[in-house]
Design a protein around this motif. Structure first.
Motif, mmCIF file in Angstrom:
data_model
loop_
_atom_site.group_PDB
_atom_site.id
_atom_site.type_symbol
_atom_site.label_atom_id
_atom_site.label_comp_id
_atom_site.label_asym_id
_atom_site.label_seq_id
_atom_site.Cartn_x
_atom_site.Cartn_y
_atom_site.Cartn_z
ATOM 1 N N GLN A 140 49.229 33.402 -17.605
ATOM 2 C CA GLN A 140 47.910 32.652 -17.378
ATOM 3 C C GLN A 140 47.836 32.291 -15.885
ATOM 4 O O GLN A 140 46.923 32.358 -15.452
ATOM 5 C CB GLN A 140 47.898 31.658 -18.371
ATOM 6 C CG GLN A 140 47.577 31.425 -19.789
ATOM 7 C CD GLN A 140 47.725 30.299 -20.474
ATOM 8 O OE1 GLN A 140 48.817 29.581 -20.100
ATOM 9 N NE2 GLN A 140 46.974 30.203 -21.470
ATOM 10 N N ASP A 141 49.198 31.746 -15.264
ATOM 11 C CA ASP A 141 49.173 31.353 -14.109
ATOM 12 C C ASP A 141 49.173 32.624 -13.217
ATOM 13 O O ASP A 141 48.207 32.426 -12.030
ATOM 14 C CB ASP A 141 50.486 30.948 -13.737
ATOM 15 C CG ASP A 141 50.791 29.548 -14.254
ATOM 16 O OD1 ASP A 141 49.934 28.861 -14.390
ATOM 17 O OD2 ASP A 141 51.975 29.341 -14.714
ATOM 18 N N GLN A 142 49.476 33.741 -13.416
ATOM 19 C CA GLN A 142 49.105 34.909 -12.672
ATOM 20 C C GLN A 142 47.668 35.408 -12.745
ATOM 21 O O GLN A 142 47.147 35.603 -11.520
ATOM 22 C CB GLN A 142 50.055 36.350 -12.948
ATOM 23 C CG GLN A 142 51.579 36.076 -12.542
ATOM 24 C CD GLN A 142 52.241 37.243 -13.063
ATOM 25 O OE1 GLN A 142 51.952 37.625 -14.408
ATOM 26 N NE2 GLN A 142 53.101 37.729 -12.701
ATOM 27 N N TRP A 143 47.042 35.244 -13.819
ATOM 28 C CA TRP A 143 45.641 35.435 -13.717
ATOM 29 C C TRP A 143 44.756 34.561 -13.014
ATOM 30 O O TRP A 143 44.066 34.945 -12.294
ATOM 31 C CB TRP A 143 45.155 35.503 -15.405
ATOM 32 C CG TRP A 143 43.679 35.319 -15.513
ATOM 33 C CD1 TRP A 143 42.976 34.304 -15.979
ATOM 34 C CD2 TRP A 143 42.698 36.405 -14.678
ATOM 35 N NE1 TRP A 143 41.586 34.498 -15.835
ATOM 36 C CE2 TRP A 143 41.726 35.806 -15.057
ATOM 37 C CE3 TRP A 143 42.876 37.661 -14.092
ATOM 38 C CZ2 TRP A 143 40.117 36.452 -14.897
ATOM 39 C CZ3 TRP A 143 41.705 38.348 -13.888
ATOM 40 C CH2 TRP A 143 40.541 37.917 -14.074
ATOM 41 N N LEU A 144 45.165 33.383 -13.330
ATOM 42 C CA LEU A 144 44.236 32.175 -12.554
ATOM 43 C C LEU A 144 44.654 32.713 -10.979
ATOM 44 O O LEU A 144 43.750 32.260 -10.009
ATOM 45 C CB LEU A 144 44.785 31.030 -12.773
ATOM 46 C CG LEU A 144 44.300 30.479 -14.011
ATOM 47 C CD1 LEU A 144 44.718 29.018 -14.463
ATOM 48 C CD2 LEU A 144 42.604 30.454 -14.057
ATOM 49 N N TYR A 145 45.799 33.222 -10.584
ATOM 50 C CA TYR A 145 46.140 33.358 -9.041
ATOM 51 C C TYR A 145 44.943 34.244 -8.817
ATOM 52 O O TYR A 145 44.353 34.133 -7.509
ATOM 53 C CB TYR A 145 47.317 33.792 -8.974
ATOM 54 C CG TYR A 145 47.881 34.021 -7.433
ATOM 55 C CD1 TYR A 145 48.307 33.087 -6.645
ATOM 56 C CD2 TYR A 145 47.492 35.608 -7.020
ATOM 57 C CE1 TYR A 145 48.708 33.768 -5.290
ATOM 58 C CE2 TYR A 145 47.956 35.763 -5.796
ATOM 59 C CZ TYR A 145 48.536 34.922 -4.941
ATOM 60 O OH TYR A 145 48.796 35.446 -3.663
ATOM 61 N N TYR A 146 44.958 35.341 -9.370
ATOM 62 C CA TYR A 146 44.252 36.656 -8.989
ATOM 63 C C TYR A 146 42.633 35.946 -8.968
ATOM 64 O O TYR A 146 41.978 36.497 -8.108
ATOM 65 C CB TYR A 146 44.460 37.723 -9.977
ATOM 66 C CG TYR A 146 45.759 38.437 -9.373
ATOM 67 C CD1 TYR A 146 45.925 38.784 -8.116
ATOM 68 C CD2 TYR A 146 46.600 38.513 -10.416
ATOM 69 C CE1 TYR A 146 47.196 39.611 -7.734
ATOM 70 C CE2 TYR A 146 47.772 39.078 -9.997
ATOM 71 C CZ TYR A 146 48.010 39.730 -8.853
ATOM 72 O OH TYR A 146 49.059 40.193 -8.377
ATOM 73 N N PHE A 147 42.381 35.243 -10.173
ATOM 74 C CA PHE A 147 40.998 34.864 -10.183
ATOM 75 C C PHE A 147 40.594 33.970 -9.041
ATOM 76 O O PHE A 147 39.477 34.159 -8.258
ATOM 77 C CB PHE A 147 40.957 33.971 -11.336
ATOM 78 C CG PHE A 147 39.492 33.421 -11.733
ATOM 79 C CD1 PHE A 147 38.377 34.118 -11.882
ATOM 80 C CD2 PHE A 147 39.317 32.009 -11.588
ATOM 81 C CE1 PHE A 147 37.052 33.702 -12.107
ATOM 82 C CE2 PHE A 147 37.901 31.613 -11.804
ATOM 83 C CZ PHE A 147 36.766 32.280 -11.952
ATOM 84 N N THR A 148 41.450 32.769 -8.417
ATOM 85 C CA THR A 148 41.238 32.128 -7.331
ATOM 86 C C THR A 148 41.296 32.837 -5.936
ATOM 87 O O THR A 148 40.432 33.026 -5.331
ATOM 88 C CB THR A 148 42.312 31.120 -7.359
ATOM 89 O OG1 THR A 148 42.543 30.443 -8.453
ATOM 90 C CG2 THR A 148 42.053 30.102 -6.166
ATOM 91 N N LEU A 149 42.256 34.067 -5.835
ATOM 92 C CA LEU A 149 42.156 34.719 -4.758
ATOM 93 C C LEU A 149 40.530 35.589 -4.783
ATOM 94 O O LEU A 149 40.252 35.796 -3.565
ATOM 95 C CB LEU A 149 43.243 35.775 -4.963
ATOM 96 C CG LEU A 149 43.516 36.690 -3.647
ATOM 97 C CD1 LEU A 149 43.847 36.010 -2.685
ATOM 98 C CD2 LEU A 149 44.450 38.035 -4.093
ATOM 99 N N ALA A 150 40.310 35.921 -5.756
ATOM 100 C CA ALA A 150 38.912 36.899 -5.575
ATOM 101 C C ALA A 150 38.094 35.787 -5.120
ATOM 102 O O ALA A 150 37.109 36.164 -4.141
ATOM 103 C CB ALA A 150 38.599 37.228 -7.092
#
Lengths: 292, 237, 339
Positions: C174-184
């Protein structure tokens, strides 16, 4: 009607606190041309020094005088050491240093004296004056001291060469240098005075709100509201503004049902914005008129 | 006659940029010296360097003593009054407070009060507006105030940066008249920066011509005024 | 007023055969690659912290659009951050809206709120504006606690929201996904900000900052542009707030105090006023330096923080961006003089 009168007097009493703080705000604004966000913390720290002296058994007025003197010196030292080196840096850098001071003072006070609430004595008698219970002797004494301070400042700024030099140095440093004024020291002196006034405000406020490291933020905001309402360039305006904020806060809190206790700080906000909308230089402030 | 103020090899900088390139200048005791030149030649910079408002190298001697590198306020305390470009009015203070500030470093209160009256005698308009915020004055009135403020110092040297700027022609004559009177009565040495060369040559007794940070000509005003090139470039005939 | 620093306006000396902008582009790509790779190699908690850094960077960029580009001050951006966060929390919690869809809503609401606050604030200059926004920041937690709105805001308790899972069965935590989401989101918003700054609108905003009178004389509608700057600035900060709510899974009034507004300001100044990449440095500063200070001394953590802050201002009075530019300028001069 009696409720109204009661709230009015209560408003004047709390207004005295704000007036005191507003005066300190205007003082620093006059000498450095911006607003010091750490001013409340400086006042809080001074009050702790007074508390410490009292705890060591000093008599009240001895501790009072020593605290005011120490605060004055502290203000001058802070200006000379922290702010002189960045005199030419952008305003935002100054604001960040204010923020740094804020956190240093708050943290050191909490570390040294702990975060528990302490009571602070009042120099004024505790029994009600003239048998009335609406306004305490401390409130009256505090208002009296505010007025005395105001008169002293008025005399300093309007009727002494030093005061004139300080105003000139704040308003136009380059021209002030050209008439031989030592601008750097005028600014330092302004800091000293602001710190001393803040100390007095702190010692007057502490018996009412109790002493703790975070006692000043809300009060600073009200003091600010008072200063802005009255006009940042006018010490008299600031004091009147401080009282006005206290009165409006109490009356609105009592008679406008939605507001109650919860929204008292918001009142200060609305006041600031409303006054600024109608009269951007405050009710008593002078607009700087200049031709291009 | 000895030089009251002498400048030797003056170089001045704005940041990394050099604006003056080794400039010599003598100001005769009790004399009026004009500094002429086009826009951007460095006239204002010379004045600013003399009173320590900008970084400079070279020698600046007042009565034979070096004053280079001294802070502005200390230069002023030695009796050097500078009427700056843009007049330096304290806009939020009253006219009278502005004048009082001019005498800030003096201790002789009775004399200061008398000098204020003297300035009012020179400029009656200022007396009428003594309680007014100085920012409300017109440009010309502020110019008078600036000159008045400089006089309040009882200066021994006056540095004037375009005192004619913003003044109506009639007022220009009047201000220069007053400056001349003060120059004679108080034996104040005057260094005048002017764009209006005709005016400056009529008023001064010596003149320097400055171009891109260098002195290109100096001499009595009669000599300078007679020079063919000066006439064509600066006097327009 | 504000430091006049613009990354786009730097002279372009060549170093190692490349111009300054070329170096910048190279650096941007490099940072992006590192940014994409990092979550695969560090602990989940670090990923979470880095996500917060990016969120703060977006908020700081928002403040920067107001202060750095348009010359207006704000000490009240915690209010817009709070509005963004609460919008997302309420939409997710009470109305079951998917998290990704709440971002634009939060952005638009903050745009409007910022514009409306900017309208009266138009009449305020410099210090007075700082005071009004300061008051806004102090009042925000109180307004959020108000019993009147408790049905939606959850009062003092706040709102707890559910952490989203990665979509399409991606093999990420979940954390990794939110990281990429935020990065985008960050990449899109940073690119948009860069576009905005170099556009006609950006030039108008800068003109107002540098000389309001002249800007007006050139026919720029200063009132409209200043309010607009406030709106766009609030939009950025609001989107950051929305992301913050999703990542932290919780909103409560006391997370949005004056202290938060101050942190944004500190981040902006430390990163460099008016600098887009500086916002990331600022975000990292306000995320990690308080922790660092706490490791130095637990009891005096904030005093240590204050001292660090003062040192940073002394060493880099124009922020990290200004510092880098200074050093780059020196290097360029040395390199070119050695030739």
């Amino acid at each position: 009607m009696e409720l109204f009168l009661h709230q009015l007097l209560a408003g004047i009493a709390t207004g005295g606190i704000y007036a005191c703080m507003a005066l300190a705000v205007v003082m620093i604004y006059q000498s450095i041309d911006h607003f010091n966000f750490a001013q409340g913390e400086m006042a809080m720290f001074s009050t702790y020094i007074a508390w410490q002296l009292l705890a060591w058994g000093w008599p009240y007025w001895g501790a009072f005088a020593a605290t005011v003197a120490l605060s004055f010196i502290g203000g001058v030292v802070i200006e000379r050491t922290l702010f002189k080196p960045i005199r030419n840096a952008p305003v935002l850098s100054h604001i960040v240093v204010f923020i740094a001071m804020f956190s240093i003072l708050n943290s050191v006070a909490g570390f040294t004296w702990e975060y528990t609430i302490k009571s602070f004595p009042s120099p004024f008698p505790s029994e009600p004056l003239f048998g009335n219970r609406l306004i305490s002797a401390h409130d009256l004494g505090m208002i009296g001291i505010t007025v005395v301070l105001l008169v002293l400042l008025y005399v300093l700024f309007r009727h002494t060469r030093l005061g004139l030099a300080m105003r000139a140095a704040a308003a136009n440093p380059e021209s002030a240098r050209l008439v031989g004024i030592r601008v750097g020291w005028m600014v330092a002196l302004g800091w000293g005075l602001a710190a001393a006034i803040g100390a007095i405000a702190g010692m007057m406020i502490a018996p009412i709100v109790f002493l703790e490291p975070n006692m000043m933020l809300g009060i600073l905001l009200y003091g600010l509201a008072g200063a802005v309402v009255g006009g940042l360039t006018s010490p008299v305006g600031a004091v009147i503004g401080g009282f006005a904020v206290g009165i409006v806060e109490n009356l609105a809190g009592t008679f406008i049902p939605v507001i109650g206790k919860e929204l008292k700080l918001t009142i200060a906000l609305v006041l600031i914005v409303a006054v600024l909308m109608i009269k951007p230089s405050g009710l008593f402030g002078r607009t700087a008129v200049s031709r291009v | 006659m000895s030089a009251h103020l002498a400048v030797r090899g003056l170089r001045a900088y704005y940041g990394q940029t050099r604006a003056l390139h080794g400039l010599d200048l003598d100001l005769a005791e009790g004399g009026i010296t004009a500094l002429l030149g086009a826009n951007g030649a460095g006239k204002t910079t010379v004045l600013r360097a003399i009173c320590g408002m900008i970084r400079s190298e070279g020698e600046i001697l007042l009565d034979g003593k070096a004053i280079g590198g001294i802070a502005v306020e200390d230069v002023v305390r030695l009796g050097v009054a500078h009427v700056p470009e843009g007049r330096g009015t304290f806009v939020r203070l009253t006219v009278e407070e502005n004048l009082g500030l001019g005498a800030m470093i003096r201790r002789d209160r009775a004399e200061v009060a008398r000098d204020i009256e003297r300035v009012y005698a020179h400029f009656p308009l200022l007396k009428e507006r003594r309680r007014q915020q100085a920012g409300t004055l017109s440009g010309g009135e502020q110019q008078m105030l600036a000159v008045g403020r400089a006089l309040m110092l009882r200066p021994r040297v006056m540095l004037l940066d375009e005192p004619s700027f913003g003044l109506a022609p009639r007022m220009v004559a009047e201000v220069f008249e007053i400056l001349k009177a003060v120059n004679r009565s108080d034996r104040v040495s005057v260094l005048l920066v002017e764009q209006n060369a005709t005016l400056a040559l009529a008023f001064a007794d010596r003149a320097y011509l400055i171009e891109t940070g260098r002195i290109v000509m100096s001499g009595s005003t009669a000599e300078i005024g007679a020079d063919e090139n000066v006439r064509r470039a600066y006097l327009g005939y | 007023m504000a430091a006049r620093e613009d990354i786009a306006e730097v002279a372009a000396p060549r170093v190692g055969g490349l111009t300054f902008p070329a170096w910048q582009r190279l650096l941007t790509v490099g940072v992006l690659i590192v940014g994409l790779a990092i979550p695969l190699f560090v602990r989940n908690f670090t990923v979470f912290q880095l996500t917060l850094v990016m969120i703060y960077a977006i908020a700081i960029l928002g403040l920067n659009l107001l202060t750095g580009i348009n010359g207006q001050f704000s000490l009240g951006h915690s209010a817009f951050y709070a509005i963004g966060a609460y919008t997302t929390a309420i939409l997710m919690d009470r109305f079951g809206v998917p998290y990704a869809l709440t971002l634009p809503v939060a952005g638009v609401i903050c745009l409007i709120a910022g514009f409306l606050f900017g309208l009266p604030a138009l009449r305020l200059e410099g210090l007075y504006l700082a005071l009004a926004t300061f008051a806004l920041a102090v009042a925000t937690p109180q307004l959020l606690k108000l019993s009147l709105f408790e049905r939606w805001t959850g009062g003092v308790q706040g709102i707890v929201i559910v952490k989203p899972d990665p979509p399409f069965g991606l093999p990420l935590s979940q954390d990794q996904w939110l990281y990429y989401f935020t990065l985008a989101v960050l990449v899109v918003m940073f690119a948009a900000a860069a576009r905005l700054i170099s556009s006609r609108t950006g030039r108008a905003l800068k003109a107002i900052r540098d000389n309001p009178l002249a800007a007006k004389a050139m026919g720029i509608d200063t009132a409209l542009y200043k309010s607009l700057a406030f709106g766009v600035s609030a939009l950025y900060t609001g989107v950051a707030g929305a992301l913050g709510a999703i990542v932290i899974q919780f909103v409560a009034p006391d997370s949005f105090t004056f202290f938060l507004a101050v942190s944004f300001l500190v981040g902006m100044v430390v990163g460099g006023v008016g600098s887009i990449p500086g916002a990331l440095i600022g975000g990292a500063f306000i995320m990690f330096v308080p922790n660092l200070a706490e490791q130095v001394s637990k009891g005096l953590a904030w005093a240590v923080y204050g001292v660090i802050l003062i040192l940073v201002i002394y060493v880099m009075p124009t922020g990290a961006a200004g510092f880098v530019r200074l050093v780059a300028g020196r290097v360029a001069r040395v390199v070119s003089s050695n030739r």
